[in-house]
Design an enzyme around this catalytic site. Structure first.
Site, PDB file in Angstrom:
ATOM      1  N   TYR A 148      71.508  98.807  75.191  1.00  0.00           N
ATOM      2  CA  TYR A 148      71.200  99.653  76.354  1.00  0.00           C
ATOM      3  C   TYR A 148      70.022  99.093  77.159  1.00  0.00           C
ATOM      4  CZ  TYR A 148      74.370 103.004  74.256  1.00  0.00           C
ATOM      5  OH  TYR A 148      75.488 103.606  73.750  1.00  0.00           O
ATOM      6  N   SER A 149      69.719  97.834  76.930  1.00  0.00           N
ATOM      7  CA  SER A 149      68.487  97.241  77.461  1.00  0.00           C
ATOM      8  C   SER A 149      68.436  97.169  78.989  1.00  0.00           C
ATOM      9  CB  SER A 149      68.364  95.837  76.872  1.00  0.00           C
ATOM     10  OG  SER A 149      67.453  95.060  77.598  1.00  0.00           O
TER      11      SER A 149
END
Ligand SMILES: *Cc1c(COP(=O)(O)O)cnc(C)c1O
Length: 299
Positions: free
Chosen positions: A62-63
């Protein structure tokens, strides 16, 4: 490109004679979000100067950094490779789906292998495997990122006493501290549990940038809400009402925690009457789609 200052009004602080502004770094760029744009700017120039045609970096699924590097590659004409921690899940989550649609090639490695992400031997091996890419560390934090983040404070057109910023790897905070050169008070709000480890990290980043040691900054470690990307109802409720009251979009990993902590400190009387506070909105809103999907909620 600019990051406007937005003043926030509320009895909570105005009753104490405190004025609060948000520096809207989230509006710097539509897809290279907030501090990630600051951190990438000089790295992109360096990659061009060294004639790399590919950027390689690391991140979780989810960076914000992965999304930003993918978008930067597309805009500035680099191939991009994302080394993703953990297993592949299909369909791709909104972050990775965005990265893939921006042309990023995604490679998944185990959590154990991921721990080697800064090991020089491993990086040399990756460089061989992927045709000599320009390697950007996890979260984008390196000396050029610190340089880029000094610019967060160089264009604040008002006088103020405190500046607040959420912190992950500490690169952004290091840039703010270095950029201020000992002026004003800097408060960092770690998004991770055990944020104290950051102190040394930040000192080293500042030292490597300009050889200085400053004492006008502190880490406020009480508002991690259980750690990175952990979600608590109390935090979500705060984010929803703050967004509504101030027309300011937040996300629960970084900026939501910082504002929660800041408002709590104000309520506890931490800031002297008359204080002028600037809070940095570091962006990261791309992550909300993934949160909403994962938790089946609307933020
Ligand atoms: C990455 C990120 C941070 C943390 O920045 P560091 O330089 O790693 O400390 C803070 N806020 C947002 C929204 C981010 O995406």
């Amino acid at each position: 490109m600019e990051a406007p200052l937005q003043q926030l009004h509320s009895k909570v602080w105005e009753a104490q004679g405190i004025a609060l502004w948000v520096k809207r770094e989230d509006l710097l760029h539509p897809t290279i979000s907030g501090n990630k744009w600051r951190k990438l700017k000089y790295n992109l120039q360096e990659a061009k100067r060294l004639q790399h045609d590919t950027l390689l970096t690391f991140g979780g699924a989810y960076s914000n950094h992965i999304a930003a590097v993918a978008a930067a590659g597309q805009e500035f004409d680099f191939k991009t490779i994302g080394i993703i921690r953990g297993e592949k899940h299909l369909p791709l989550n909104p972050t990775l789906s965005f990265a893939a649609s921006a042309g990023m090639e995604l490679y998944y490695i185990s959590r154990e292998a991921y721990r080697q992400k800064s090991d020089p031997v491993y990086l040399t091996q990756l460089a061989g495997q992927f045709g000599d890419p320009y390697i950007i560390p996890e979260g984008g934090t390196n000396a050029l990122a610190v340089k880029g983040c000094t610019e967060i404070v160089s264009d604040i057109p008002i006088d103020y006493d405190y500046i607040c910023c959420a912190s992950g790897t500490g690169g952004t905070l290091a840039g703010i501290i270095a950029g201020l050169g000992g002026e004003k008070q800097v408060l960092g709000f770690p998004a991770l549990k055990g944020g104290e480890f950051l102190r040394e990290e930040i000192e080293q980043l500042v030292d490597r940038y300009n050889g200085q040691h400053y004492h006008n900054w502190q880490l406020i470690t009480d508002y991690h809400f259980g750690g990175y990307a952990k979600v608590k109802l109390e935090l979500l409720d705060f984010i929803r009402s703050f967004q509504q009251e101030h027309s300011l979009p937040l996300e629960p990993v970084y900026t939501g925690k910082m504002f929660y902590g800041l408002v709590d400190l104000i309520q506890k009387g931490y800031f002297p009457r008359g204080s002028r506070i600037v809070a940095v909105h570091t962006g990261g809103l791309q992550g909300n789609a993934g949160f909403e999907e994962r938790l089946g909620i609307a933020l």
